[in-house]
Design an enzyme around this catalytic site. Structure first.
Site, PDB file in Angstrom:
ATOM      1  N   ASP A  14      -6.158 -58.798 -64.953  1.00  0.00           N
ATOM      2  CA  ASP A  14      -4.623 -59.207 -64.639  1.00  0.00           C
ATOM      3  C   ASP A  14      -4.632 -60.646 -65.661  1.00  0.00           C
ATOM      4  O   ASP A  14      -4.221 -61.653 -64.878  1.00  0.00           O
ATOM      5  CB  ASP A  14      -4.296 -59.307 -63.297  1.00  0.00           C
ATOM      6  CG  ASP A  14      -3.055 -60.081 -62.986  1.00  0.00           C
ATOM      7  OD1 ASP A  14      -2.104 -60.001 -63.842  1.00  0.00           O
ATOM      8  OD2 ASP A  14      -3.029 -60.691 -61.973  1.00  0.00           O
ATOM      9  N   ASN A  20     -14.257 -67.619 -68.083  1.00  0.00           N
ATOM     10  CA  ASN A  20     -13.655 -66.713 -68.613  1.00  0.00           C
ATOM     11  C   ASN A  20     -14.175 -65.051 -68.061  1.00  0.00           C
ATOM     12  O   ASN A  20     -15.249 -64.652 -68.199  1.00  0.00           O
ATOM     13  CB  ASN A  20     -13.823 -66.738 -70.176  1.00  0.00           C
ATOM     14  CG  ASN A  20     -12.938 -65.608 -70.994  1.00  0.00           C
ATOM     15  OD1 ASN A  20     -12.653 -64.600 -70.423  1.00  0.00           O
ATOM     16  ND2 ASN A  20     -12.231 -66.008 -72.124  1.00  0.00           N
TER      17      ASN A  20
END
EC number: 2.1.1.266
Length: 285
Positions: A168, A142
């Site tokens: 993004d 992550n």
């Protein structure tokens, strides 16, 4: 996470995002000292436009495909098109390079990048893509949770003093995404106050973005710039009407570098009611 960028690769949002990304990297290259790029949601790095996902939506045809057929474009747009064409046969458009590949191809030997991707299949493809590039570290992780481990950046024992962070995310749960982005930006700036941050965001209904902009402008940065491309009026929450880039600590006069691109993108990619926005929401100059 169910999002797959393969359905959207090369669309109008990618065009805007990657024109901005390459312009930021080119500005960083004006100094000889190394810089570091962190891509928090990197995807697989390369997308085949003949694949089923891309053909199902045909979004690339109205994005990069439409732009490549346009004559006489501003240099900031031509520079982006040269980067796309470098990944394709002459005169052809078979593959679309994602953000990490475009960034790596623009970087120099002394620069470094970390690309994070949580989805296992996408992360595996990304690792294979960069298997022989020692400048690039791929993490199946992550990106939000990796900030502490990656910033401030190092090349071995040497600190790297300049950084560009691209955020993004897929925005599968938009209401939850924006607070996470603000928290991540705050952590980035606490660790590297001069870091440049570039956040891509979708525009479906503008009023939902206003709290995000207010909180972003309140972050401890000298300047914050917004660049948007709306390909249709922002009156429907059910489709992607446009997108934007929020830029924190952008290079000096970066708005002037982007200004020639936006009206051209509006003209070439927009439908009736298309518009653009290029505005400082915070300017300490």
């Amino acid at each position: 996470m169910n999002y797959r960028h393969a359905f959207h690769a090369g669309n109008h949002a990618d065009v805007l995002k990657h024109i901005v990304l390459l312009a930021l990297i080119d500005a960083l290259k004006r100094k000889d000292t190394p810089f570091f790029v962190l891509d928090t949601h990197a995807g697989r790095g390369r997308y085949l436009l003949a694949a089923e996902e891309s053909r199902k939506t045909a979004e690339a045809e109205a994005g990069i495909g439409q732009l490549m057929a346009s004559p006489t474009l501003p240099e900031v747009v031509e520079r982006y098109l040269r980067a796309i064409q470098a990944n394709n046969p002459v005169g052809g458009l078979i593959a679309y390079p994602g953000s990490p590949l475009l960034a790596a191809q623009a970087m120099r030997g002394q620069d470094r990048m970390a690309a994070c991707e949580l989805q296992p299949e996408e992360a595996a493809a990304l690792k294979e893509l960069f298997a022989h590039d020692r400048r690039v570290q791929v993490l199946a992780a992550n990106g939000y949770d990796s900030i502490r481990a990656l910033l401030p950046p190092r090349a071995g024992e040497t600190k790297i003093g300049r950084a560009l962070v691209l955020i993004d995310p897929p925005y599968e749960a938009q209401d939850a995404e924006y607070p996470q982005i603000i928290a991540t930006l705050r952590e980035i700036l606490a660790r590297m106050p001069q870091a440049q941050c570039a956040v891509w965001y979708p525009v479906k209904q503008r009023r939902s973005l206003l709290p995000f902009f207010r909180k972003a402008a309140a972050l401890p940065v000298k300047s914050a710039l917004v660049a948007e491309l709306m390909v249709r009026p922002d009156d429907s929450p059910l489709r992607l009407n446009g997108s934007g880039m929020l830029l924190l600590n952008p290079p000096w006069q970066f708005d002037q570098a982007l200004a020639p691109a936006l009206p051209v993108l509006q003209r070439e990619l927009g439908e009736a009611g298309a518009s653009t926005r290029l505005e400082w929401i915070k300017n300490g100059d």
